[in-house]
Design a protein around this motif. Structure first.
Motif, PDB file in Angstrom:
ATOM      1  N   LEU A   1       5.594  -4.767  -1.905  1.00  0.00           N
ATOM      2  CA  LEU A   1       5.894  -6.429  -2.746  1.00  0.00           C
ATOM      3  C   LEU A   1       7.643  -6.386  -2.386  1.00  0.00           C
ATOM      4  O   LEU A   1       7.297  -7.530  -2.109  1.00  0.00           O
ATOM      5  N   GLU A   2       8.621  -5.502  -2.463  1.00  0.00           N
ATOM      6  CA  GLU A   2       9.601  -5.416  -2.513  1.00  0.00           C
ATOM      7  C   GLU A   2      10.163  -5.682  -1.003  1.00  0.00           C
ATOM      8  O   GLU A   2      11.336  -6.711  -0.354  1.00  0.00           O
ATOM      9  N   ASN A   3       9.329  -4.801  -0.055  1.00  0.00           N
ATOM     10  CA  ASN A   3       9.389  -4.666   1.387  1.00  0.00           C
ATOM     11  C   ASN A   3       8.573  -6.430   2.064  1.00  0.00           C
ATOM     12  O   ASN A   3       9.274  -6.703   2.929  1.00  0.00           O
ATOM     13  N   HIS A   4       8.335  -6.851   1.174  1.00  0.00           N
ATOM     14  CA  HIS A   4       7.738  -8.380   1.277  1.00  0.00           C
ATOM     15  C   HIS A   4       8.770  -9.442   1.149  1.00  0.00           C
ATOM     16  O   HIS A   4       7.916 -10.382   0.471  1.00  0.00           O
ATOM     17  N   ASN A   5       9.678  -9.082   0.192  1.00  0.00           N
ATOM     18  CA  ASN A   5      10.797  -9.768  -0.041  1.00  0.00           C
ATOM     19  C   ASN A   5       9.975 -10.845  -1.562  1.00  0.00           C
ATOM     20  O   ASN A   5      10.402 -11.327  -2.426  1.00  0.00           O
ATOM     21  N   ILE A   6       9.776  -9.694  -2.290  1.00  0.00           N
ATOM     22  CA  ILE A   6       8.602 -10.066  -3.681  1.00  0.00           C
ATOM     23  C   ILE A   6       9.870  -9.386  -4.795  1.00  0.00           C
ATOM     24  O   ILE A   6       9.300  -7.829  -5.147  1.00  0.00           O
ATOM     25  N   GLU A   7      10.074 -10.019  -6.043  1.00  0.00           N
ATOM     26  CA  GLU A   7      10.958  -9.565  -6.870  1.00  0.00           C
ATOM     27  C   GLU A   7      10.150  -8.651  -8.010  1.00  0.00           C
ATOM     28  O   GLU A   7       9.331  -9.906  -8.709  1.00  0.00           O
TER      29      GLU A   7
ATOM     30  N   ASN B   1       8.733 -13.985 -10.619  1.00  0.00           N
ATOM     31  CA  ASN B   1       8.607 -15.338 -10.518  1.00  0.00           C
ATOM     32  C   ASN B   1       6.726 -15.268 -10.046  1.00  0.00           C
ATOM     33  O   ASN B   1       6.082 -14.694  -9.324  1.00  0.00           O
ATOM     34  N   ASP B   2       6.021 -16.634 -10.909  1.00  0.00           N
ATOM     35  CA  ASP B   2       4.619 -16.328 -10.952  1.00  0.00           C
ATOM     36  C   ASP B   2       4.062 -16.954 -10.310  1.00  0.00           C
ATOM     37  O   ASP B   2       2.898 -17.194  -9.471  1.00  0.00           O
ATOM     38  N   ILE B   3       5.014 -17.369  -9.401  1.00  0.00           N
ATOM     39  CA  ILE B   3       4.851 -18.410  -8.219  1.00  0.00           C
ATOM     40  C   ILE B   3       4.344 -16.728  -7.178  1.00  0.00           C
ATOM     41  O   ILE B   3       3.600 -18.077  -6.265  1.00  0.00           O
ATOM     42  N   ASP B   4       4.832 -16.468  -6.996  1.00  0.00           N
ATOM     43  CA  ASP B   4       4.936 -15.454  -6.070  1.00  0.00           C
ATOM     44  C   ASP B   4       2.988 -14.275  -6.683  1.00  0.00           C
ATOM     45  O   ASP B   4       2.469 -13.542  -6.110  1.00  0.00           O
ATOM     46  N   GLU B   5       2.161 -14.739  -6.918  1.00  0.00           N
ATOM     47  CA  GLU B   5       1.527 -13.696  -8.336  1.00  0.00           C
ATOM     48  C   GLU B   5       0.139 -13.668  -6.694  1.00  0.00           C
ATOM     49  O   GLU B   5      -0.313 -12.656  -6.543  1.00  0.00           O
ATOM     50  N   GLU B   6       0.049 -14.696  -5.937  1.00  0.00           N
ATOM     51  CA  GLU B   6      -1.147 -14.967  -5.282  1.00  0.00           C
ATOM     52  C   GLU B   6      -0.895 -14.619  -4.137  1.00  0.00           C
ATOM     53  O   GLU B   6      -1.560 -13.185  -3.613  1.00  0.00           O
ATOM     54  N   LYS B   7       0.524 -14.765  -3.113  1.00  0.00           N
ATOM     55  CA  LYS B   7       0.884 -13.092  -2.113  1.00  0.00           C
ATOM     56  C   LYS B   7       0.702 -11.749  -2.701  1.00  0.00           C
ATOM     57  O   LYS B   7       0.412 -11.147  -1.727  1.00  0.00           O
ATOM     58  N   ALA B   8       1.264 -11.512  -3.557  1.00  0.00           N
ATOM     59  CA  ALA B   8       1.522  -9.958  -4.039  1.00  0.00           C
ATOM     60  C   ALA B   8       0.064  -9.739  -4.629  1.00  0.00           C
ATOM     61  O   ALA B   8      -0.525  -8.739  -4.239  1.00  0.00           O
TER      62      ALA B   8
END
Length: 102
Positions: free
Chosen positions: A20-26, A54-61
């Protein structure tokens, strides 16, 4: 913050964290040191947890982790061009760079 992944194996949780960090998700880890409380707490309560900031990253993650977990169940493949054996995680041949057949 939302819980995105948990497992009794800390190595797998750290691997998911790196993906996930490699996809720029904190992300952040929780329960890293809870294994010492095993016996006092239920075993599942001592598992390492991966949380997205960040909750907005949930679907992407979720999509990224689902794809990564799916690839773990796949088998090695042989390149149609050079017949070299490749790990299931490779999208192209490590030797000749030919794309993996779908």
């Amino acid at each position: 913050m939302k819980l995105i992944y948990s497992n009794e194996n800390q190595f797998l949780v750290n691997n998911a964290k790196n993906i996930l960090e490699n996809h720029n998700i904190e992300v952040t880890l929780k329960n890293e040191f809870a294994s010492g409380a095993a016996g006092v707490l239920a075993p599942i309560d001592t598992w390492v947890e991966l949380w997205i900031i960040n909750d907005i990253d949930e679907e992407k993650a979720e999509t990224i982790l689902a794809q990564a977990l799916k690839q773990q169940g796949e088998h090695d493949w042989f390149c149609q061009q050079c017949q070299e054996q490749n790990d299931a995680s490779f999208d192209s041949c490590w030797q000749c760079q030919t794309e993996k057949a779908s």
